[in-house]
Scaffold this motif. Structure first.
Motif, short mmCIF file in Angstrom:
data_model
loop_
_atom_site.label_atom_id
_atom_site.label_comp_id
_atom_site.label_asym_id
_atom_site.label_seq_id
_atom_site.Cartn_x
_atom_site.Cartn_y
_atom_site.Cartn_z
N THR A 1 74.45 61.83 33.19
CA THR A 1 73.33 61.77 34.13
C THR A 1 73.69 60.99 35.40
N ILE A 2 74.60 60.05 35.31
CA ILE A 2 75.02 59.30 36.50
C ILE A 2 75.79 60.23 37.44
N SER A 3 76.68 61.03 36.89
CA SER A 3 77.43 61.99 37.71
C SER A 3 76.51 63.02 38.34
N SER A 4 75.64 63.59 37.54
CA SER A 4 74.76 64.64 38.07
C SER A 4 73.78 64.08 39.09
N SER A 5 73.30 62.86 38.89
CA SER A 5 72.39 62.24 39.85
C SER A 5 73.11 61.95 41.17
N THR A 6 74.33 61.48 41.08
CA THR A 6 75.12 61.20 42.29
C THR A 6 75.35 62.49 43.07
N TRP A 7 75.73 63.55 42.38
CA TRP A 7 75.97 64.86 43.00
C TRP A 7 74.69 65.37 43.68
N SER A 8 73.61 65.40 42.91
CA SER A 8 72.34 65.94 43.41
C SER A 8 71.80 65.13 44.58
N SER A 9 71.82 63.82 44.48
CA SER A 9 71.27 62.97 45.54
C SER A 9 72.02 63.15 46.85
N ASN A 10 73.34 63.21 46.77
CA ASN A 10 74.11 63.41 47.99
C ASN A 10 73.85 64.77 48.61
N TYR A 11 73.79 65.81 47.79
CA TYR A 11 73.53 67.14 48.35
C TYR A 11 72.09 67.29 48.85
N GLN A 12 71.14 66.59 48.25
CA GLN A 12 69.78 66.60 48.79
C GLN A 12 69.77 65.92 50.15
N GLY A 13 70.51 64.83 50.29
CA GLY A 13 70.62 64.16 51.59
C GLY A 13 71.31 65.01 52.63
N ILE A 14 72.35 65.73 52.22
CA ILE A 14 73.06 66.63 53.13
C ILE A 14 72.12 67.74 53.59
N GLN A 15 71.36 68.30 52.67
CA GLN A 15 70.39 69.34 53.04
C GLN A 15 69.36 68.77 54.02
N SER A 16 68.88 67.56 53.78
CA SER A 16 67.91 66.93 54.68
C SER A 16 68.51 66.73 56.07
N ALA A 17 69.76 66.26 56.13
CA ALA A 17 70.42 66.08 57.42
C ALA A 17 70.57 67.42 58.13
N ASN A 18 70.96 68.45 57.39
CA ASN A 18 71.11 69.78 57.98
C ASN A 18 69.78 70.31 58.51
N ILE A 19 68.70 70.03 57.82
CA ILE A 19 67.38 70.46 58.28
C ILE A 19 67.03 69.77 59.59
#
Length: 183
Positions: free
Chosen positions: A71-89
């Motif tokens: 869950t630590i790996s998946s949370s790190t992956w997901s959180s960063n990509y959610q932030g990347i998506q937000s920046a792209n938006i």
């Protein structure tokens, strides 16, 4: 058609304040559990797990045995990509929002800085990761790999530094700056 009674991606990004709020929300991805302490520090000599019963996820990270199911790996992956998506938006939507040119440039620079920081976190942790530089509505739209572009995006980061303020008012401390430039 999107509901007109509530904010959504089609109706939210209309004012400078909307863009600033969206950009501020992008910083939230950096606060996700695991991004810095658990993935970075836990594997170093700086920290240790004082309680051996702390949990399998922590033990796996500490021993470099974690995988995608951790869950630590998946949370790190997901959180960063959610932030990347937000920046792209933010980068995508800001073009149509009326605001002062210097403020628009600063917000774009800030969003690009955040996106680059999140890619740095991902590459440091996972190696070569999918590269997403546009708003993605479908995960199969992913177009490349991150290491192919990091050096090129570093040039964009240097340009972003030029439009970011050297210092911020106390109410904005914590946001990206260009740092103090040598004169």
């Amino acid at each position: 058609m999107a509901p007109v009674s509530q904010l959504n991606g089609n109706s939210f990004y209309k004012t400078e304040a909307d863009i600033k709020n969206a950009l501020t929300a992008t910083y939230g991805a950096l606060q996700a559990p695991g991004i810095y302490y658990m993935i970075g520090d836990l594997r170093s000599d700086d920290t240790w797990i004082p309680n051996p019963n702390a949990g399998a996820n922590l033990q796996e990270v500490d021993e470099f045995k974690n995988n995608a199911f951790n869950t630590i790996s998946s949370s790190t992956w997901s959180s960063n990509y959610q932030g990347i998506q937000s920046a792209n938006i933010v980068i995508d939507k800001i073009a149509d929002v009326p605001m002062e040119t210097s403020v628009k440039a600063r917000y774009i620079g800030e969003a690009k800085f955040l996106r680059m920081l999140m890619y740095f976190n991902l590459v440091r942790t996972f190696g070569d990761v999918p590269l997403v530089l546009e708003v993605i509505n479908n995960p199969s739209e992913q177009k490349g790999r991150c290491r192919e572009c990091l050096c090129a995006d570093c040039q964009g980061l240097k340009r972003s530094r030029a439009v970011l303020p050297e210092q911020l008012a106390s109410a904005e401390i914590g946001r990206a700056t260009g740092g103090q430039r040598r004169r």
